[in-house]
Design a protein around this motif. Structure first.
Motif, PDB file in Angstrom:
ATOM      1  N   GLN A  94      12.930   3.810   3.379  1.00 44.11           N
ATOM      2  CA  GLN A  94      11.787   3.131   2.785  1.00 44.11           C
ATOM      3  C   GLN A  94      12.276   2.240   1.641  1.00 44.11           C
ATOM      4  O   GLN A  94      13.262   2.607   0.977  1.00 44.11           O
ATOM      5  CB  GLN A  94      10.804   4.161   2.224  1.00 44.11           C
ATOM      6  N   CYS A 116       5.272   9.791   9.848  1.00 44.65           N
ATOM      7  CA  CYS A 116       4.283   8.863   9.281  1.00 44.65           C
ATOM      8  C   CYS A 116       2.869   9.305   9.665  1.00 44.65           C
ATOM      9  O   CYS A 116       1.947   9.243   8.851  1.00 44.65           O
ATOM     10  CB  CYS A 116       4.519   7.451   9.805  1.00 44.65           C
ATOM     11  N   CYS A 173       9.878   0.334   4.178  1.00 40.68           N
ATOM     12  CA  CYS A 173       9.992   0.239   5.627  1.00 40.68           C
ATOM     13  C   CYS A 173       9.904  -1.225   6.079  1.00 40.68           C
ATOM     14  O   CYS A 173       9.031  -1.969   5.629  1.00 40.68           O
ATOM     15  CB  CYS A 173       8.878   1.055   6.255  1.00 40.68           C
ATOM     16  N   ILE A 190       3.705  -1.525  13.348  1.00 42.15           N
ATOM     17  CA  ILE A 190       3.934  -0.771  14.603  1.00 42.15           C
ATOM     18  C   ILE A 190       3.073   0.495  14.590  1.00 42.15           C
ATOM     19  O   ILE A 190       3.510   1.567  15.014  1.00 42.15           O
ATOM     20  CB  ILE A 190       5.423  -0.411  14.776  1.00 42.15           C
ATOM     21  N   CYS A 219       4.665   3.603   2.310  1.00 41.92           N
ATOM     22  CA  CYS A 219       5.594   2.922   3.233  1.00 41.92           C
ATOM     23  C   CYS A 219       6.507   1.940   2.501  1.00 41.92           C
ATOM     24  O   CYS A 219       7.508   1.502   3.065  1.00 41.92           O
ATOM     25  CB  CYS A 219       4.811   2.137   4.289  1.00 41.92           C
ATOM     26  N   LEU A 255       6.582  -2.571   7.472  1.00 42.03           N
ATOM     27  CA  LEU A 255       5.430  -2.822   6.611  1.00 42.03           C
ATOM     28  C   LEU A 255       5.275  -4.324   6.401  1.00 42.03           C
ATOM     29  O   LEU A 255       6.190  -4.993   5.904  1.00 42.03           O
ATOM     30  CB  LEU A 255       5.620  -2.125   5.260  1.00 42.03           C
ATOM     31  N   CYS A 273       1.152  -1.287   8.376  1.00 42.24           N
ATOM     32  CA  CYS A 273       2.207  -0.978   9.345  1.00 42.24           C
ATOM     33  C   CYS A 273       2.044  -1.878  10.567  1.00 42.24           C
ATOM     34  O   CYS A 273       0.982  -1.922  11.174  1.00 42.24           O
ATOM     35  CB  CYS A 273       2.099   0.489   9.765  1.00 42.24           C
ATOM     36  N   PRO A 310       6.440   6.702  13.696  1.00 41.90           N
ATOM     37  CA  PRO A 310       7.011   8.041  13.885  1.00 41.90           C
ATOM     38  C   PRO A 310       6.044   9.157  13.489  1.00 41.90           C
ATOM     39  O   PRO A 310       5.099   8.946  12.722  1.00 41.90           O
ATOM     40  CB  PRO A 310       8.238   8.026  12.964  1.00 41.90           C
TER      41      PRO A 310
HETATM   42  S1  SF4 Z   1       3.667   4.050   8.934  1.00 41.16           S
HETATM   43 FE1  SF4 Z   1       4.731   2.208   9.740  1.00 41.16          FE
HETATM   44  S2  SF4 Z   1       5.239   0.975   7.917  1.00 41.16           S
HETATM   45 FE2  SF4 Z   1       4.785   3.076   7.231  1.00 41.16          FE
HETATM   46  S3  SF4 Z   1       6.791   4.086   7.128  1.00 41.16           S
HETATM   47 FE3  SF4 Z   1       5.876   4.553   9.141  1.00 41.16          FE
HETATM   48  S4  SF4 Z   1       6.684   2.974  10.523  1.00 41.16           S
HETATM   49 FE4  SF4 Z   1       7.022   2.256   8.422  1.00 41.16          FE
END
Ligand code: SF4
Ligand code: SF4
Length: 166
Positions: A51, A71, A53, A63, A14, A56, A61, A68
């Motif tokens: 990225q 991910c 992101c 969220i 991420c 992070l 993460c 998405p």
């Molecule tokens: S898992 Fe979360 S932090 Fe990692 S790339 Fe996806 S949205 Fe971003």
């Protein structure tokens, strides 16, 4: 210890060190923007999550439940090895910590990061190598090669989610 526990202590897929973008479904782009994520267009016109992101926080993460689909689907080589029982948790954790230590060694040779948007150590090293930040020493260049080789060996090898931006 669980698989997700390893990821909570890692975050390397991420933070931009493994990938530059995560492909998004078109329907996900608006939700991603609402969550404060940086959505860009790939060469194909398809939306993607840039990225490192912005979701992070530290190595986790922020969220997670709304992340998405790309991910959710991704699993690196180390994660798959842990899931398959070929690498025990403690050893997997050591690999994660070693990867972060190798990246920290690269970062020590870089100019301070003044860019407000998240940029990975390897991205910054790439710019430095191109001379846009004054270059870096042969020692830092060697540290970068060690870090990249380690990431290739232990993390890449799952479904790649890199696609160059348009
Ligand atoms: S898992 Fe979360 S932090 Fe990692 S790339 Fe996806 S949205 Fe971003
Ligand atoms: S790089 Fe692998 S271990 Fe690290 S957060 Fe991503 S899937 Fe998990």
């Amino acid at each position: 210890m669980s698989l997700s526990e390893l990821c909570r202590r890692c975050g390397l897929c991420c933070d931009g060190n493994l990938f530059s973008h995560v492909p998004l479904e078109r329907a996900e782009a608006d939700a991603a923007r609402r969550n404060g994520l940086e959505v860009v267009a790939l060469a194909t016109g398809a939306p993607a999550l840039r990225q490192g992101c912005t979701a992070l926080k530290g190595r986790q993460c922020s969220i997670y439940l709304e992340r998405p689909e790309g991910c959710r689907r991704y699993a690196c080589r180390l994660f798959n090895a842990l899931a398959g029982g070929t690498v025990p948790f403690e050893e997997a954790l050591q690999v994660v910590e070693q990867a972060h230590a190798l990246l920290a060694a690269v970062e020590r040779g870089l100019a301070p990061d003044t860019d407000p948007r998240p940029a990975s150590v390897l991205e910054r090293a790439r710019f430095a190598a191109w001379g846009e930040e004054g270059g870096f020493s042969s020692g830092t260049s060697a540290a970068r090669e060690r870090a990249e080789a380690f990431l290739d060996q232990h993390f890449h090898g799952g479904p790649r989610r890199f696609e160059p931006p348009g």
